[in-house]
Write a protein that holds these residues in place. Structure first.
Motif, PDB file in Angstrom:
ATOM      1  N   ARG A 145       0.757  -1.131  -0.091  1.00  0.00           N
ATOM      2  CA  ARG A 145       0.123  -0.039  -0.101  1.00  0.00           C
ATOM      3  C   ARG A 145       0.652   1.507  -0.007  1.00  0.00           C
ATOM      4  O   ARG A 145       0.594   2.253  -0.517  1.00  0.00           O
ATOM      5  CB  ARG A 145      -0.945   0.052   1.309  1.00  0.00           C
ATOM      6  N   PHE A 146       1.831   1.109   0.888  1.00  0.00           N
ATOM      7  CA  PHE A 146       2.786   2.371   0.984  1.00  0.00           C
ATOM      8  C   PHE A 146       3.888   2.470  -0.368  1.00  0.00           C
ATOM      9  O   PHE A 146       3.618   3.707  -0.981  1.00  0.00           O
ATOM     10  CB  PHE A 146       3.866   2.266   1.957  1.00  0.00           C
ATOM     11  N   CYS A 147       4.196   1.386  -0.921  1.00  0.00           N
ATOM     12  CA  CYS A 147       5.084   1.366  -2.228  1.00  0.00           C
ATOM     13  C   CYS A 147       4.426   1.754  -3.330  1.00  0.00           C
ATOM     14  O   CYS A 147       5.032   2.464  -4.467  1.00  0.00           O
ATOM     15  CB  CYS A 147       5.776   0.295  -2.163  1.00  0.00           C
ATOM     16  N   ASN A 148       3.275   1.544  -3.432  1.00  0.00           N
ATOM     17  CA  ASN A 148       2.481   1.784  -4.701  1.00  0.00           C
ATOM     18  C   ASN A 148       1.523   3.328  -4.439  1.00  0.00           C
ATOM     19  O   ASN A 148       0.896   3.560  -5.418  1.00  0.00           O
ATOM     20  CB  ASN A 148       1.406   0.680  -4.960  1.00  0.00           C
ATOM     21  N   SER A 149       1.656   3.885  -3.280  1.00  0.00           N
ATOM     22  CA  SER A 149       0.900   5.177  -3.224  1.00  0.00           C
ATOM     23  C   SER A 149       1.148   6.007  -4.231  1.00  0.00           C
ATOM     24  O   SER A 149       2.374   5.899  -4.785  1.00  0.00           O
ATOM     25  CB  SER A 149       1.281   5.602  -1.769  1.00  0.00           C
ATOM     26  N   ASN A 150       0.412   6.901  -4.495  1.00  0.00           N
ATOM     27  CA  ASN A 150       0.660   8.015  -5.553  1.00  0.00           C
ATOM     28  C   ASN A 150       1.256   9.229  -4.872  1.00  0.00           C
ATOM     29  O   ASN A 150       1.734  10.236  -5.301  1.00  0.00           O
ATOM     30  CB  ASN A 150      -0.630   8.461  -6.205  1.00  0.00           C
ATOM     31  N   CYS A 151       1.528   9.105  -3.472  1.00  0.00           N
ATOM     32  CA  CYS A 151       2.286  10.263  -2.734  1.00  0.00           C
ATOM     33  C   CYS A 151       3.750   9.858  -2.659  1.00  0.00           C
ATOM     34  O   CYS A 151       4.141   8.712  -1.809  1.00  0.00           O
ATOM     35  CB  CYS A 151       1.608  10.301  -1.272  1.00  0.00           C
ATOM     36  N   PRO A 152       4.492  10.457  -3.098  1.00  0.00           N
ATOM     37  CA  PRO A 152       5.991   9.985  -3.058  1.00  0.00           C
ATOM     38  C   PRO A 152       6.537  10.095  -1.731  1.00  0.00           C
ATOM     39  O   PRO A 152       7.342   9.114  -1.436  1.00  0.00           O
ATOM     40  CB  PRO A 152       6.738  11.242  -3.788  1.00  0.00           C
ATOM     41  N   PHE A 153       6.138  11.025  -0.725  1.00  0.00           N
ATOM     42  CA  PHE A 153       6.645  10.683   0.552  1.00  0.00           C
ATOM     43  C   PHE A 153       6.221   9.423   1.112  1.00  0.00           C
ATOM     44  O   PHE A 153       6.943   8.694   1.655  1.00  0.00           O
ATOM     45  CB  PHE A 153       5.934  11.905   1.482  1.00  0.00           C
ATOM     46  N   THR A 154       4.935   9.044   1.030  1.00  0.00           N
ATOM     47  CA  THR A 154       4.455   7.763   1.513  1.00  0.00           C
ATOM     48  C   THR A 154       5.222   6.463   0.755  1.00  0.00           C
ATOM     49  O   THR A 154       5.749   5.503   1.294  1.00  0.00           O
ATOM     50  CB  THR A 154       2.951   7.478   1.072  1.00  0.00           C
ATOM     51  N   ARG A 155       5.713   6.653  -0.442  1.00  0.00           N
ATOM     52  CA  ARG A 155       6.354   5.580  -1.123  1.00  0.00           C
ATOM     53  C   ARG A 155       7.752   5.644  -0.485  1.00  0.00           C
ATOM     54  O   ARG A 155       8.382   4.653  -0.222  1.00  0.00           O
ATOM     55  CB  ARG A 155       6.769   5.859  -2.612  1.00  0.00           C
ATOM     56  N   ALA A 156       8.351   6.749  -0.168  1.00  0.00           N
ATOM     57  CA  ALA A 156       9.611   6.991   0.678  1.00  0.00           C
ATOM     58  C   ALA A 156       9.801   6.229   1.928  1.00  0.00           C
ATOM     59  O   ALA A 156      10.621   5.323   2.372  1.00  0.00           O
ATOM     60  CB  ALA A 156      10.209   8.170   0.523  1.00  0.00           C
ATOM     61  N   ILE A 157       8.659   6.480   2.693  1.00  0.00           N
ATOM     62  CA  ILE A 157       8.479   5.712   3.900  1.00  0.00           C
ATOM     63  C   ILE A 157       8.251   4.381   3.542  1.00  0.00           C
ATOM     64  O   ILE A 157       8.801   3.541   4.546  1.00  0.00           O
ATOM     65  CB  ILE A 157       7.156   6.309   4.939  1.00  0.00           C
ATOM     66  N   GLY A 158       7.694   3.772   2.629  1.00  0.00           N
ATOM     67  CA  GLY A 158       7.620   2.546   2.262  1.00  0.00           C
ATOM     68  C   GLY A 158       8.800   1.967   2.090  1.00  0.00           C
ATOM     69  O   GLY A 158       9.014   0.674   2.439  1.00  0.00           O
ATOM     70  N   THR A 159       9.974   2.714   1.746  1.00  0.00           N
ATOM     71  CA  THR A 159      11.181   2.263   1.499  1.00  0.00           C
ATOM     72  C   THR A 159      11.991   2.024   2.583  1.00  0.00           C
ATOM     73  O   THR A 159      12.548   1.194   2.814  1.00  0.00           O
ATOM     74  CB  THR A 159      11.895   3.072   0.314  1.00  0.00           C
ATOM     75  N   ILE A 160      12.058   2.882   3.323  1.00  0.00           N
ATOM     76  CA  ILE A 160      12.872   3.129   4.391  1.00  0.00           C
ATOM     77  C   ILE A 160      12.272   3.247   5.963  1.00  0.00           C
ATOM     78  O   ILE A 160      13.001   3.156   6.882  1.00  0.00           O
ATOM     79  CB  ILE A 160      14.216   4.311   4.370  1.00  0.00           C
ATOM     80  N   GLY A 161      10.948   3.141   5.761  1.00  0.00           N
ATOM     81  CA  GLY A 161      10.282   3.396   7.150  1.00  0.00           C
ATOM     82  C   GLY A 161      10.178   2.312   7.929  1.00  0.00           C
ATOM     83  O   GLY A 161       9.017   1.874   8.185  1.00  0.00           O
ATOM     84  N   ASN A 162      11.000   1.495   8.350  1.00  0.00           N
ATOM     85  CA  ASN A 162      10.895   0.399   9.349  1.00  0.00           C
ATOM     86  C   ASN A 162      11.963   0.321  10.327  1.00  0.00           C
ATOM     87  O   ASN A 162      12.869   1.139   9.935  1.00  0.00           O
ATOM     88  CB  ASN A 162      10.690  -1.017   8.745  1.00  0.00           C
ATOM     89  N   LYS A 163      12.081  -0.341  11.257  1.00  0.00           N
ATOM     90  CA  LYS A 163      13.348  -0.196  12.110  1.00  0.00           C
ATOM     91  C   LYS A 163      14.694  -0.728  11.567  1.00  0.00           C
ATOM     92  O   LYS A 163      15.606  -0.156  12.226  1.00  0.00           O
ATOM     93  CB  LYS A 163      12.882  -1.035  13.400  1.00  0.00           C
ATOM     94  N   TRP A 164      14.543  -1.726  10.711  1.00  0.00           N
ATOM     95  CA  TRP A 164      16.034  -2.250  10.376  1.00  0.00           C
ATOM     96  C   TRP A 164      16.622  -1.456   9.365  1.00  0.00           C
ATOM     97  O   TRP A 164      17.900  -1.409   9.408  1.00  0.00           O
ATOM     98  CB  TRP A 164      15.653  -3.675  10.026  1.00  0.00           C
ATOM     99  N   LYS A 165      15.919  -0.832   8.244  1.00  0.00           N
ATOM    100  CA  LYS A 165      16.646  -0.305   7.235  1.00  0.00           C
ATOM    101  C   LYS A 165      17.707   0.673   7.876  1.00  0.00           C
ATOM    102  O   LYS A 165      18.731   0.748   7.374  1.00  0.00           O
ATOM    103  CB  LYS A 165      15.561   0.160   6.385  1.00  0.00           C
ATOM    104  N   PRO A 166      17.149   1.564   8.669  1.00  0.00           N
ATOM    105  CA  PRO A 166      17.891   2.743   9.190  1.00  0.00           C
ATOM    106  C   PRO A 166      19.165   2.221   9.976  1.00  0.00           C
ATOM    107  O   PRO A 166      20.253   2.674   9.731  1.00  0.00           O
ATOM    108  CB  PRO A 166      17.198   3.536  10.072  1.00  0.00           C
ATOM    109  N   ILE A 167      19.033   1.160  10.471  1.00  0.00           N
ATOM    110  CA  ILE A 167      20.078   0.439  11.251  1.00  0.00           C
ATOM    111  C   ILE A 167      20.964  -0.037  10.466  1.00  0.00           C
ATOM    112  O   ILE A 167      22.216   0.155  10.480  1.00  0.00           O
ATOM    113  CB  ILE A 167      19.420  -0.507  12.469  1.00  0.00           C
ATOM    114  N   ILE A 168      20.711  -0.843   9.462  1.00  0.00           N
ATOM    115  CA  ILE A 168      21.731  -1.435   8.445  1.00  0.00           C
ATOM    116  C   ILE A 168      22.485  -0.514   7.884  1.00  0.00           C
ATOM    117  O   ILE A 168      23.538  -0.377   7.645  1.00  0.00           O
ATOM    118  CB  ILE A 168      21.017  -2.432   7.441  1.00  0.00           C
TER     119      ILE A 168
END
Lengths: 114, 114
Positions: free
Chosen positions: B5-28
């Motif tokens: 839902r996030f990755c296919n949103s038409n809102c670019p910000f939502t897509r960005a959060i779909g990409t890096i908005g979880n706990k592991w990605k920033p840590i890695i």
DNA sequence: ATTTGTAGTTACCCATTGGTAACCAGAATA
DNA sequence: TATTCTGGTTACCAATGGGTAACTACAAAT
């Protein structure tokens, strides 16, 4: 939804990620911006979120000092949410993420030329 | 773990959060920094992550163009991961988060004076 | 007298997540 | 010959997550 392992880490960065590192928090913070919003407004504007999860996320954001909750003693109830200083200070970071996304999101797709 | 839902949103910000908005990605991303790292290293350094989840996160990061995976044709296998230009460009954002956290994390706790 | 409106809360239940352990290839080493 | 070493993958299973719907309180409006 919050991970105690992250929030109790002795690494400050890990704790920070424990606070804002999930998909809903950045969305909620971005939607609020500098506005004051009622619960029902947030529920209507944040896409696909359920009341249950919205409640939970707002509670965590308040606990972490990112937003302030103002409940009027009325019936039917009225509650206003607004970002605290800490929450407002997070907005520029979201702007950076937008810029980052704008710059790099599409750049991965084409690869026409070799 | 990624939310379509996030990755296919038409809102670019939502897509960005779909990409890096979880706990592991920033840590890695933060752990990698400018280094090149092998799978086993990441597994050892990133706290509490399981191989299964690490594999999945690395795959998503690669798909989203945040990192590059270089597999040497050797046995036993050797694979090197390093941040791409897009991934490197995300590092300053993590630094902003660190500064934000440093400034505001404790400020919520005391409240001794009225 | 009944309906409406708000901000949640609770119970129930199905779907997803994620941990664990076993397994793989095949070269090098003992 | 048996073991080790690496970067995963797979199957299995218990735990968690989260959606839905029903419910609350009480005032004001119909």
């Amino acid at each position: 939804m919050r991970d105690d392992r992250f929030c109790n880490s002795n690494c400050p960065f890990t704790r920070a990620i424990g606070t804002i590192g999930n998909k809903w928090k950045p969305i909620i913070i971005n939607v609020m911006g500098t506005r004051s919003m009622r619960f029902g407004q947030l529920d209507a504007i944040v896409p696909h979120i359920s009341r249950k999860v919205l409640t939970e996320q707002l509670k965590e954001l308040e606990e972490d000092g990112l937003l302030e909750r103002l409940a009027y003693k009325e019936l039917p109830p009225r509650v206003e949410y607004r970002l605290s200083e800490k929450g407002l200070a997070f907005l520029p970071i979201l702007e950076h993420i937008k810029e980052w996304n704008l710059k790099y999101e599409v750049a991965t797709i084409p690869k026409e030329t070799d």
